[in-house]
Motif scaffolding. Structure first.
Motif, short mmCIF file in Angstrom:
data_model
loop_
_atom_site.label_atom_id
_atom_site.label_comp_id
_atom_site.label_asym_id
_atom_site.label_seq_id
_atom_site.Cartn_x
_atom_site.Cartn_y
_atom_site.Cartn_z
N ASN A 55 0.88 -1.17 0.00
CA ASN A 55 0.00 0.00 0.00
C ASN A 55 0.91 1.22 0.00
OD1 ASN A 55 -1.80 2.04 0.46
ND2 ASN A 55 -2.34 1.42 2.55
N LYS B 202 0.16 4.26 -0.36
CA LYS B 202 -0.46 5.47 0.18
C LYS B 202 -0.16 6.65 -0.75
CE LYS B 202 -0.21 3.32 4.68
NZ LYS B 202 -0.09 3.47 6.12
N HIS C 276 -9.56 1.43 4.21
CA HIS C 276 -8.32 1.58 4.99
C HIS C 276 -8.58 2.55 6.15
CE1 HIS C 276 -4.20 2.64 6.11
NE2 HIS C 276 -3.87 1.47 5.59
N GLU D 161 -6.93 4.87 7.34
CA GLU D 161 -6.66 6.29 7.09
C GLU D 161 -7.84 6.96 6.41
OE1 GLU D 161 -2.90 5.75 5.13
OE2 GLU D 161 -2.01 5.15 7.04
N GLU E 56 -6.13 -4.82 10.10
CA GLU E 56 -5.16 -3.76 10.34
C GLU E 56 -5.50 -3.03 11.65
OE1 GLU E 56 -2.94 -2.71 6.47
OE2 GLU E 56 -4.35 -1.14 7.00
N ILE F 27 -0.71 1.24 12.67
CA ILE F 27 -0.56 1.78 11.32
C ILE F 27 0.22 3.08 11.34
CG2 ILE F 27 -1.84 2.77 9.38
CD1 ILE F 27 -3.88 0.57 9.83
N GLY F 28 1.34 3.05 10.63
CA GLY F 28 2.17 4.23 10.53
C GLY F 28 2.81 4.62 11.86
N GLY G 202 -0.10 -3.46 9.18
CA GLY G 202 0.20 -2.57 10.30
C GLY G 202 1.66 -2.70 10.65
N SER G 203 2.47 -1.90 9.94
CA SER G 203 3.92 -1.91 10.17
C SER G 203 4.54 -3.29 9.97
CB SER G 203 4.26 -1.35 11.55
OG SER G 203 3.76 -0.02 11.67
N MET G 204 3.98 -4.08 9.05
CA MET G 204 4.68 -5.31 8.67
C MET G 204 5.89 -4.90 7.84
SD MET G 204 3.61 -8.71 6.47
CE MET G 204 2.49 -9.60 7.51
N LEU H 122 -0.60 -6.68 4.17
CA LEU H 122 -0.80 -5.41 3.48
C LEU H 122 0.27 -4.49 4.06
CD1 LEU H 122 -2.44 -3.73 1.49
CD2 LEU H 122 -4.06 -3.22 3.30
N ILE H 123 1.19 -4.09 3.21
CA ILE H 123 2.42 -3.48 3.69
C ILE H 123 2.49 -2.01 3.33
CG2 ILE H 123 4.94 -3.54 3.48
CD1 ILE H 123 3.14 -6.71 2.93
N GLY H 124 2.68 -1.18 4.34
CA GLY H 124 2.78 0.26 4.12
C GLY H 124 4.20 0.65 3.74
C1 3PY Z 1 0.74 0.19 7.31
O1 3PY Z 1 1.49 -0.79 7.35
O2 3PY Z 1 0.99 1.24 7.87
C2 3PY Z 1 -0.51 0.13 6.55
O3 3PY Z 1 -1.36 0.92 6.75
C3 3PY Z 1 -0.69 -0.88 5.49
O4 3PY Z 1 -1.85 -0.64 4.80
#
Ligand code: 3PY
Length: 252
Positions: A10, A12, A96, A98, A168, A173-174, A213-215, A233-235
């Protein structure tokens, strides 16, 4: 894992088209031959054209990060599912945190978007997750069950093959905070149980449930090793092709 994992980036609001082209090409190169999982990059709308071109006939698929629920019409600034499909987009992230946090997204609109995207033939990555106060109040199970039920209201059983759910936790997240593998597994298991209640055992065993979530490249392997975690799902880490590739590698 019983299910073929899906590793999705992701991006963003990052990467102009020229930077996107470079990063997509590098990701394609680095992940060549890694067919043990499906690989997706969810990019900003304006990056879709270059991203689709750069991934033609490769193992990397392209997704968007939102979609409007009406077919067309007077919705200034919005993008329809048909538009995405014609541009070669295969996946779309919906709901998502956000978008829920900053853009007024609620379960009712997540549900409308999900139904419209599935009808158009897109694969949906539906995001659910509790905020910190909800986890602290010990209502994580209730929150993610409720979101899953509301977001999927009216989705037909035969559409589930095109649905991925991403768990998530909003507090991860973030923030650099990650759920422990046990927390992630438990929450993904709760969501799987909800699917079982709604659509039956077979559907529950088949559905892909990701953790997000911060993977990152350092924690992916232990999260992905869990029974109920079928991908990520990787940010931030998805913006760096070498890091994203390490996560893909962990899913082989
Ligand atoms: C994150 O890893 O921060 C995410 O929001 C992935 O979508």
């Amino acid at each position: 894992a019983k299910r073929k994992p899906v590793i999705a980036g992701n991006w963003k609001m990052n990467m102009t088209p020229s930077k996107a082209e470079e990063a997509v090409k590098e990701t394609v190169e680095l992940t060549k031959g890694m067919d043990g999982c499906d690989i997706v990059l969810c990019v900003p709308f304006v990056d879709i054209r270059v991203a689709v071109r750069a991934t033609k006939d490769t193992q990397v698929k392209i997704g968007a990060q939102n979609v409007h629920f009406e077919k067309n019409g007077a919705f200034t600034g919005e993008i329809s599912a048909d538009m995405l499909c014609e541009c070669g987009v295969e996946y779309v992230i919906i709901g998502h945190s956000e978008r829920r946090q900053y853009f007024g997204e609620i379960d009712a609109t997540v549900n409308l978007r999900t139904k419209a995207a599935l009808k158009a033939g897109l694969k949906v990555i539906l995001c659910v997750g509790e905020i910190l106060a909800e986890r602290q109040a010990n209502i994580t199970a209730e929150i993610i069950s409720m979101q899953t039920k509301l977001d999927l209201a009216g989705v037909e059983a035969d559409e589930l093959k095109n649905l991925i759910i991403a768990y998530e936790p909003v507090w991860a997240i973030g923030t650099g905070l990650t759920a422990t593998p046990e927390q992630a597994d438990k929450a993904c298991g709760i969501i799987r149980n909800v699917i079982c209640g709604l659509y039956g055992k077979e559907a529950a065993e088949a559905i892909i449930i990701q953790y997000g979530g911060s993977m990152n490249d350092a924690n992916a392997a232990e999260l992905l090793a869990k029974e109920n975690v079928d991908g990520g799902l990787i940010g931030g880490a998805s913006l760096v092709p070498a890091k994203f590739t390490e996560i893909v590698k962990a899913a082989q």
